[in-house]
Scaffold this motif. Sequence first.
Motif, PDB file in Angstrom:
ATOM      1  N   TYR A 194     -14.490  30.233  62.411  1.00 49.40           N
ATOM      2  CA  TYR A 194     -15.882  30.020  62.831  1.00 49.40           C
ATOM      3  C   TYR A 194     -15.976  29.832  64.340  1.00 49.40           C
ATOM      4  CZ  TYR A 194     -20.607  28.051  62.912  1.00 49.40           C
ATOM      5  OH  TYR A 194     -21.929  27.816  63.168  1.00 49.40           O
ATOM      6  N   ILE A 195     -14.965  29.166  64.935  1.00 53.04           N
ATOM      7  CA  ILE A 195     -14.967  28.928  66.381  1.00 53.04           C
ATOM      8  C   ILE A 195     -14.933  30.262  67.126  1.00 53.04           C
ATOM      9  CG2 ILE A 195     -13.815  27.781  68.298  1.00 53.04           C
ATOM     10  CD1 ILE A 195     -14.860  25.817  66.250  1.00 53.04           C
ATOM     11  N   LYS A 196     -14.044  31.183  66.686  1.00 52.13           N
ATOM     12  CA  LYS A 196     -13.940  32.489  67.340  1.00 52.13           C
ATOM     13  C   LYS A 196     -15.221  33.303  67.142  1.00 52.13           C
ATOM     14  CE  LYS A 196      -8.908  32.988  67.074  1.00 52.13           C
ATOM     15  NZ  LYS A 196      -7.779  33.772  66.482  1.00 52.13           N
ATOM     16  N   LYS A 197     -15.765  33.206  65.953  1.00 55.97           N
ATOM     17  CA  LYS A 197     -16.980  33.961  65.638  1.00 55.97           C
ATOM     18  C   LYS A 197     -18.153  33.518  66.507  1.00 55.97           C
ATOM     19  CE  LYS A 197     -20.198  34.801  61.802  1.00 55.97           C
ATOM     20  NZ  LYS A 197     -20.500  34.471  60.382  1.00 55.97           N
ATOM     21  N   GLU A 198     -18.238  32.229  66.782  1.00 53.42           N
ATOM     22  CA  GLU A 198     -19.364  31.673  67.534  1.00 53.42           C
ATOM     23  C   GLU A 198     -18.894  31.063  68.861  1.00 53.42           C
ATOM     24  OE1 GLU A 198     -22.423  31.951  66.750  1.00 53.42           O
ATOM     25  OE2 GLU A 198     -22.380  32.559  64.640  1.00 53.42           O
ATOM     26  N   TRP A 199     -17.972  31.726  69.544  1.00 51.62           N
ATOM     27  CA  TRP A 199     -17.397  31.151  70.748  1.00 51.62           C
ATOM     28  C   TRP A 199     -18.444  30.950  71.845  1.00 51.62           C
ATOM     29  CZ3 TRP A 199     -17.536  33.613  75.467  1.00 51.62           C
ATOM     30  CH2 TRP A 199     -17.832  34.987  75.455  1.00 51.62           C
ATOM     31  N   LYS A 200     -19.435  31.813  71.900  1.00 56.08           N
ATOM     32  CA  LYS A 200     -20.492  31.628  72.901  1.00 56.08           C
ATOM     33  C   LYS A 200     -21.287  30.356  72.617  1.00 56.08           C
ATOM     34  CE  LYS A 200     -21.163  36.506  74.066  1.00 56.08           C
ATOM     35  NZ  LYS A 200     -22.137  37.637  74.105  1.00 56.08           N
ATOM     36  N   PHE A 201     -21.555  30.114  71.331  1.00 60.23           N
ATOM     37  CA  PHE A 201     -22.282  28.908  70.950  1.00 60.23           C
ATOM     38  C   PHE A 201     -21.468  27.660  71.275  1.00 60.23           C
ATOM     39  CE2 PHE A 201     -22.911  25.678  67.577  1.00 60.23           C
ATOM     40  CZ  PHE A 201     -24.217  25.324  67.855  1.00 60.23           C
ATOM     41  N   PHE A 202     -20.160  27.673  70.949  1.00 58.15           N
ATOM     42  CA  PHE A 202     -19.318  26.501  71.186  1.00 58.15           C
ATOM     43  C   PHE A 202     -19.029  26.276  72.674  1.00 58.15           C
ATOM     44  CE2 PHE A 202     -18.454  26.921  66.657  1.00 58.15           C
ATOM     45  CZ  PHE A 202     -18.404  25.597  66.267  1.00 58.15           C
ATOM     46  N   SER A 203     -19.241  27.293  73.493  1.00 54.59           N
ATOM     47  CA  SER A 203     -19.050  27.106  74.936  1.00 54.59           C
ATOM     48  C   SER A 203     -20.044  26.097  75.508  1.00 54.59           C
ATOM     49  CB  SER A 203     -19.177  28.445  75.666  1.00 54.59           C
ATOM     50  OG  SER A 203     -20.492  28.973  75.543  1.00 54.59           O
ATOM     51  N   ALA A 204     -21.105  25.769  74.740  1.00 52.45           N
ATOM     52  CA  ALA A 204     -22.066  24.752  75.187  1.00 52.45           C
ATOM     53  C   ALA A 204     -21.396  23.393  75.359  1.00 52.45           C
ATOM     54  CB  ALA A 204     -23.215  24.640  74.186  1.00 52.45           C
ATOM     55  N   PHE A 205     -20.259  23.184  74.669  1.00 53.88           N
ATOM     56  CA  PHE A 205     -19.562  21.906  74.791  1.00 53.88           C
ATOM     57  C   PHE A 205     -18.902  21.741  76.158  1.00 53.88           C
ATOM     58  CE2 PHE A 205     -20.251  21.749  70.302  1.00 53.88           C
ATOM     59  CZ  PHE A 205     -20.243  20.396  69.989  1.00 53.88           C
ATOM     60  N   LEU A 206     -18.846  22.799  76.959  1.00 52.12           N
ATOM     61  CA  LEU A 206     -18.373  22.674  78.334  1.00 52.12           C
ATOM     62  C   LEU A 206     -19.322  21.814  79.167  1.00 52.12           C
ATOM     63  CD1 LEU A 206     -17.183  26.339  78.998  1.00 52.12           C
ATOM     64  CD2 LEU A 206     -15.750  24.333  78.549  1.00 52.12           C
ATOM     65  N   ILE A 207     -20.533  21.624  78.662  1.00 53.20           N
ATOM     66  CA  ILE A 207     -21.489  20.746  79.338  1.00 53.20           C
ATOM     67  C   ILE A 207     -20.931  19.327  79.438  1.00 53.20           C
ATOM     68  CG2 ILE A 207     -23.788  19.682  79.170  1.00 53.20           C
ATOM     69  CD1 ILE A 207     -24.721  22.187  77.708  1.00 53.20           C
ATOM     70  N   ILE A 208     -20.150  18.900  78.441  1.00 51.79           N
ATOM     71  CA  ILE A 208     -19.646  17.517  78.413  1.00 51.79           C
ATOM     72  C   ILE A 208     -18.733  17.225  79.606  1.00 51.79           C
ATOM     73  CG2 ILE A 208     -18.230  15.866  77.120  1.00 51.79           C
ATOM     74  CD1 ILE A 208     -19.358  17.154  74.573  1.00 51.79           C
ATOM     75  N   PRO A 209     -17.638  18.001  79.825  1.00 46.84           N
ATOM     76  CA  PRO A 209     -16.823  17.695  81.009  1.00 46.84           C
ATOM     77  C   PRO A 209     -17.571  17.907  82.319  1.00 46.84           C
ATOM     78  CG  PRO A 209     -16.099  19.736  79.957  1.00 46.84           C
ATOM     79  CD  PRO A 209     -17.048  19.076  79.019  1.00 46.84           C
ATOM     80  N   ALA A 210     -18.459  18.918  82.372  1.00 43.00           N
ATOM     81  CA  ALA A 210     -19.233  19.159  83.599  1.00 43.00           C
ATOM     82  C   ALA A 210     -20.153  17.979  83.901  1.00 43.00           C
ATOM     83  CB  ALA A 210     -20.040  20.447  83.459  1.00 43.00           C
ATOM     84  N   ALA A 211     -20.873  17.512  82.882  1.00 41.87           N
ATOM     85  CA  ALA A 211     -21.770  16.368  83.061  1.00 41.87           C
ATOM     86  C   ALA A 211     -20.983  15.113  83.383  1.00 41.87           C
ATOM     87  CB  ALA A 211     -22.615  16.163  81.802  1.00 41.87           C
ATOM     88  N   GLY A 212     -19.824  14.952  82.733  1.00 38.76           N
ATOM     89  CA  GLY A 212     -18.988  13.786  82.995  1.00 38.76           C
ATOM     90  C   GLY A 212     -18.492  13.741  84.423  1.00 38.76           C
ATOM     91  N   LEU A 213     -18.045  14.884  84.938  1.00 42.56           N
ATOM     92  CA  LEU A 213     -17.559  14.939  86.316  1.00 42.56           C
ATOM     93  C   LEU A 213     -18.673  14.633  87.318  1.00 42.56           C
ATOM     94  CD1 LEU A 213     -15.234  18.092  86.172  1.00 42.56           C
ATOM     95  CD2 LEU A 213     -14.524  15.720  86.553  1.00 42.56           C
ATOM     96  N   LEU A 214     -19.841  15.221  87.095  1.00 42.10           N
ATOM     97  CA  LEU A 214     -20.968  14.977  88.003  1.00 42.10           C
ATOM     98  C   LEU A 214     -21.402  13.515  87.964  1.00 42.10           C
ATOM     99  CD1 LEU A 214     -23.128  18.188  87.378  1.00 42.10           C
ATOM    100  CD2 LEU A 214     -21.834  17.602  89.448  1.00 42.10           C
TER     101      LEU A 214
END
Length: 257
Positions: A194-214
């Motif tokens: 499911y992760i590979k199938k919806e990799w674009k959708f799961f890329s939204a979780f990159l918001i967490i480290p980005a928001a954390g760093l900022l």
Amino acid sequence: MKKGRFFLIALVSIFTFLLVYSPHFRYPYPRHIDEWHHITETIKLQGGEYAGGIIGFRFGFHIMLLLLSKAVNLLSIYRFLPALWAVFSALVLFYVAYKKTGGRFSTALFAMVFFASIKSNVNITGLWFFTPLTFSIPFIFLYVYLFTEGVEKQNKKFILSSLAIMLILLPVHSISVLFAIPFLLIYSALNPGYIKKEWKFFSAFLIIPAAGLLFFKYMAGLSWNSLLPNIIHGLQFRRGWGVLDLDNSFFEVYSLA
């Protein structure tokens, strides 16, 4: 669910409340220095004297206390908050355990009992004190449950709800989000389809480290060059973080239960 089961849940909830509230039977005020600290920062926030910096890493918790103080006298009700929140956390844990075990009532009920039995002291803190960590506990249960259920059932609403909870927790108690990233990655690796199938959708979780760093950069007032070294240093958890600097034995943390 049968009435008898509701009675047992209510009984354990009352037990949890009384156990966590017991330190306040003869003392009607907050007992831990961290609790007084967060009350002070809430008062400063209301008066426009909030300092930010390291203090600001709990900014979300202070916002929550400020909103609560608009409705009630914060100092007079603070002693009830640990017990009330422990009951809420135990009920959330019951729900998650009940769902994840396929409706095994006894397992979910005893999860509440074991949760209530976790010990507290002024060095390790715990359920007896209302702090950003204890505030985060039920939401940790929820975001892990929603993420794993979302992957298993391929339900994007569950996964987005998990992401929303994690983002809300970042300014409240960021470690309650960051510590879970490794085992969520491992869980994802064990369910690659499911992760590979919806990799674009799961890329939204990159918001967490980005928001954390900022958030870390802004609150600590760091430059981009000094950001990474400060993060590495801050994650070492050396001794000397509190007033007491003690090594805790296993039995100081976990009860016989």
